[in-house]
Design an enzyme around this catalytic site. Structure first.
Site, PDB file in Angstrom:
ATOM      1  N   LYS A 129      -7.454  -0.823  -1.922  1.00  0.00           N
ATOM      2  CA  LYS A 129      -6.974  -2.089  -1.336  1.00  0.00           C
ATOM      3  C   LYS A 129      -5.531  -1.958  -0.842  1.00  0.00           C
ATOM      4  CE  LYS A 129      -7.568  -4.261  -5.246  1.00  0.00           C
ATOM      5  NZ  LYS A 129      -8.008  -3.156  -6.129  1.00  0.00           N
ATOM      6  N   ARG A 139      -7.571 -13.081  -8.902  1.00  0.00           N
ATOM      7  CA  ARG A 139      -8.317 -12.186  -9.778  1.00  0.00           C
ATOM      8  C   ARG A 139      -9.167 -12.942 -10.777  1.00  0.00           C
ATOM      9  NH1 ARG A 139      -4.766  -7.478  -9.244  1.00  0.00           N
ATOM     10  NH2 ARG A 139      -5.576  -5.764 -10.475  1.00  0.00           N
ATOM     11  N   ARG A 176      -3.660   9.430  -8.576  1.00  0.00           N
ATOM     12  CA  ARG A 176      -2.679   8.693  -7.769  1.00  0.00           C
ATOM     13  C   ARG A 176      -1.247   9.001  -8.215  1.00  0.00           C
ATOM     14  NH1 ARG A 176      -3.287   2.369  -7.167  1.00  0.00           N
ATOM     15  NH2 ARG A 176      -3.355   2.441  -9.436  1.00  0.00           N
ATOM     16  N   ARG A 189       1.678   5.987 -12.415  1.00  0.00           N
ATOM     17  CA  ARG A 189       1.775   4.666 -13.038  1.00  0.00           C
ATOM     18  C   ARG A 189       1.276   4.739 -14.475  1.00  0.00           C
ATOM     19  NH1 ARG A 189      -0.922   0.399  -8.846  1.00  0.00           N
ATOM     20  NH2 ARG A 189      -1.786  -0.409 -10.781  1.00  0.00           N
ATOM     21  N   ARG A 235      -9.065  -1.512 -17.532  1.00  0.00           N
ATOM     22  CA  ARG A 235      -8.900  -2.279 -16.289  1.00  0.00           C
ATOM     23  C   ARG A 235     -10.246  -2.482 -15.606  1.00  0.00           C
ATOM     24  NH1 ARG A 235      -4.750   1.322 -13.340  1.00  0.00           N
ATOM     25  NH2 ARG A 235      -4.987  -0.104 -11.594  1.00  0.00           N
TER      26      ARG A 235
HETATM   27  P1  AP5 Z   1      -4.926   2.321  -3.904  1.00  0.00           P
HETATM   28  O1  AP5 Z   1      -4.901   1.937  -2.464  1.00  0.00           O
HETATM   29  O2  AP5 Z   1      -3.635   2.430  -4.619  1.00  0.00           O
HETATM   30  O3  AP5 Z   1      -5.974   1.390  -4.711  1.00  0.00           O
HETATM   31  P2  AP5 Z   1      -5.917  -0.133  -5.108  1.00  0.00           P
HETATM   32  O4  AP5 Z   1      -7.272  -0.698  -4.873  1.00  0.00           O
HETATM   33  O5  AP5 Z   1      -4.764  -0.823  -4.468  1.00  0.00           O
HETATM   34  O6  AP5 Z   1      -5.696   0.055  -6.682  1.00  0.00           O
HETATM   35  P3  AP5 Z   1      -4.709  -0.616  -7.717  1.00  0.00           P
HETATM   36  O7  AP5 Z   1      -4.837   0.214  -8.987  1.00  0.00           O
HETATM   37  O8  AP5 Z   1      -3.318  -0.742  -7.191  1.00  0.00           O
HETATM   38  O9  AP5 Z   1      -5.351  -1.956  -7.918  1.00  0.00           O
HETATM   39  P4  AP5 Z   1      -5.310  -2.843  -9.110  1.00  0.00           P
HETATM   40  O10 AP5 Z   1      -5.964  -4.012  -8.527  1.00  0.00           O
HETATM   41  O11 AP5 Z   1      -5.850  -2.392 -10.379  1.00  0.00           O
HETATM   42  O12 AP5 Z   1      -3.763  -2.867  -9.499  1.00  0.00           O
HETATM   43  P5  AP5 Z   1      -2.607  -3.907  -9.188  1.00  0.00           P
HETATM   44  O13 AP5 Z   1      -1.415  -3.131  -8.831  1.00  0.00           O
HETATM   45  O14 AP5 Z   1      -3.084  -4.988  -8.282  1.00  0.00           O
HETATM   46  O15 AP5 Z   1      -5.731   3.715  -4.003  1.00  0.00           O
HETATM   47  C1  AP5 Z   1      -5.914   4.383  -5.252  1.00  0.00           C
HETATM   48  C2  AP5 Z   1      -5.744   5.893  -5.051  1.00  0.00           C
HETATM   49  O16 AP5 Z   1      -6.816   6.390  -4.239  1.00  0.00           O
HETATM   50  C3  AP5 Z   1      -4.456   6.311  -4.322  1.00  0.00           C
HETATM   51  O17 AP5 Z   1      -4.011   7.515  -4.863  1.00  0.00           O
HETATM   52  C4  AP5 Z   1      -4.881   6.495  -2.846  1.00  0.00           C
HETATM   53  O18 AP5 Z   1      -4.085   7.471  -2.185  1.00  0.00           O
HETATM   54  C5  AP5 Z   1      -6.332   6.961  -3.009  1.00  0.00           C
HETATM   55  N1  AP5 Z   1      -7.220   6.470  -1.956  1.00  0.00           N
HETATM   56  C6  AP5 Z   1      -7.215   5.236  -1.380  1.00  0.00           C
HETATM   57  N2  AP5 Z   1      -8.213   5.127  -0.490  1.00  0.00           N
HETATM   58  C7  AP5 Z   1      -8.887   6.318  -0.517  1.00  0.00           C
HETATM   59  C8  AP5 Z   1     -10.029   6.835   0.194  1.00  0.00           C
HETATM   60  N3  AP5 Z   1     -10.688   6.105   1.089  1.00  0.00           N
HETATM   61  N4  AP5 Z   1     -10.423   8.082  -0.098  1.00  0.00           N
HETATM   62  C9  AP5 Z   1      -9.771   8.853  -1.020  1.00  0.00           C
HETATM   63  N5  AP5 Z   1      -8.692   8.421  -1.693  1.00  0.00           N
HETATM   64  C10 AP5 Z   1      -8.248   7.172  -1.456  1.00  0.00           C
HETATM   65  O19 AP5 Z   1      -2.431  -4.592 -10.624  1.00  0.00           O
HETATM   66  C11 AP5 Z   1      -1.858  -3.917 -11.716  1.00  0.00           C
HETATM   67  C12 AP5 Z   1      -1.788  -4.853 -12.917  1.00  0.00           C
HETATM   68  O20 AP5 Z   1      -0.959  -6.013 -12.610  1.00  0.00           O
HETATM   69  C13 AP5 Z   1      -3.121  -5.472 -13.360  1.00  0.00           C
HETATM   70  O21 AP5 Z   1      -3.838  -4.634 -14.229  1.00  0.00           O
HETATM   71  C14 AP5 Z   1      -2.636  -6.771 -14.050  1.00  0.00           C
HETATM   72  O22 AP5 Z   1      -2.151  -6.522 -15.340  1.00  0.00           O
HETATM   73  C15 AP5 Z   1      -1.485  -7.212 -13.178  1.00  0.00           C
HETATM   74  N6  AP5 Z   1      -1.896  -8.125 -12.093  1.00  0.00           N
HETATM   75  C16 AP5 Z   1      -1.801  -7.904 -10.736  1.00  0.00           C
HETATM   76  N7  AP5 Z   1      -2.281  -8.952 -10.039  1.00  0.00           N
HETATM   77  C17 AP5 Z   1      -2.696  -9.860 -10.962  1.00  0.00           C
HETATM   78  C18 AP5 Z   1      -3.304 -11.135 -10.871  1.00  0.00           C
HETATM   79  N8  AP5 Z   1      -3.600 -11.690  -9.677  1.00  0.00           N
HETATM   80  N9  AP5 Z   1      -3.620 -11.784 -12.019  1.00  0.00           N
HETATM   81  C19 AP5 Z   1      -3.331 -11.253 -13.226  1.00  0.00           C
HETATM   82  N10 AP5 Z   1      -2.754 -10.046 -13.391  1.00  0.00           N
HETATM   83  C20 AP5 Z   1      -2.437  -9.340 -12.267  1.00  0.00           C
END
Ligand code: AP5
Length: 214
Positions: free
Chosen positions: A13, A85, A124, A157, A168
């Site tokens: 994403k 979420r 990552r 991370r 997660r």
């Molecule tokens: P990447 O693009 O980084 O993936 P992503 O879907 O953004 O993954 P995240 O881990 O950032 O999502 P998340 O939703 O768990 O974490 P968030 O930061 O929102 O890609 C992943 C990897 O794959 C990278 O290395 C990339 O290079 C590679 N890649 C990408 N596309 C690819 C492809 N097509 N092919 C091959 N490789 C590829 O949240 C973190 C924490 O914050 C949560 O756990 C929670 O505690 C808190 N939080 C955040 N938002 C909320 C909310 N709304 N409510 C409550 N808590 C929240």
């Protein structure tokens, strides 16, 4: 046009949201990035959020809704990456946008199986200075563990350790996946096969956004 990027951790994403917002002028709101920044600066929000993030749990809805209210911009298309979420977050977002005579046009679901998610997350690496995201196999930096853009040393991370990743994924299934039906029942859900290369996924996404007219 406002878009929600929905999907499990590691589905890509953030990678796609960054590129699409740069090339098509969306405001990219990543709640994960905002929270991590708050944690690293030691703000009151960061202090409250740290424990939840480190253990792979969701930060409570009231904190998240207040945060979104604060950062919601006027009059520009937004990509919401990682928000909502939970169902209460989605309801709150609808109400907030309604107050601005706006709406979520589409929720784009990044679909990918668990095995690949774990590989993506454990490989990552992130730049702590400029936020650029890499993958040691799929999008490696030119020099080992050094950011191509700004030269800083890349980090992993804390919540990308395998045991936290598993938690997660469970939290996603239990608390976030009900949003698939939520948006589907409003005829706003688009499913995207996120199991292809970064460029293939992006080409598909761009075609869709351009057809819709941003
Ligand atoms: P990447 O693009 O980084 O993936 P992503 O879907 O953004 O993954 P995240 O881990 O950032 O999502 P998340 O939703 O768990 O974490 P968030 O930061 O929102 O890609 C992943 C990897 O794959 C990278 O290395 C990339 O290079 C590679 N890649 C990408 N596309 C690819 C492809 N097509 N092919 C091959 N490789 C590829 O949240 C973190 C924490 O914050 C949560 O756990 C929670 O505690 C808190 N939080 C955040 N938002 C909320 C909310 N709304 N409510 C409550 N808590 C929240």
């Amino acid at each position: 046009m406002n878009l929600v990027f929905l999907g499990p951790p590691g589905a890509g994403k953030g990678t796609q949201a960054k590129r699409l917002s740069q090339e098509r002028g969306f405001v990219h709101i990543s709640t994960g990035d905002i929270l991590r920044d708050a944690v690293s600066r030691g703000t009151p929000l960061g202090k409250k959020a740290k424990e939840y993030i480190d253990s792979g749990e969701l930060v409570p809805d009231d904190l998240m809704i207040a945060l979104i209210e604060e950062v919601l911009p006027e009059g520009r298309g937004v990509i919401f990456d990682g928000f909502p979420r939970t169902i209460p977050q989605a309801d709150a977002l609808d109400r907030l946008l309604e107050g601005k005579r706006q709406e979520i046009r589409w929720a784009i679901l990044f679909d990918l199986d668990d095995e690949e998610l774990i590989e993506r997350l454990t490989g990552r690496r992130t730049c702590p200075s400029c936020g650029e995201v890499y993958h040691m196999t799929f999008k490696p930096p030119k020099k080992d563990e050094i950011c191509d853009k700004c030269g800083s040393a890349l980090i992993q991370r804390d919540d990308d350790r395998e045991e936290v990743v598993k938690r997660r994924l469970e939290v996603y299934r239990r608390q976030t996946s009900p949003l698939i039906d939520y948006y589907d029942s409003k005829n706003k859900l688009i499913r995207l096969d996120a199991g292809r290369s970064i460029d293939e996924v992006y080409t598909d996404l761009l075609r869709f956004v351009d057809e819709e007219g941003h």
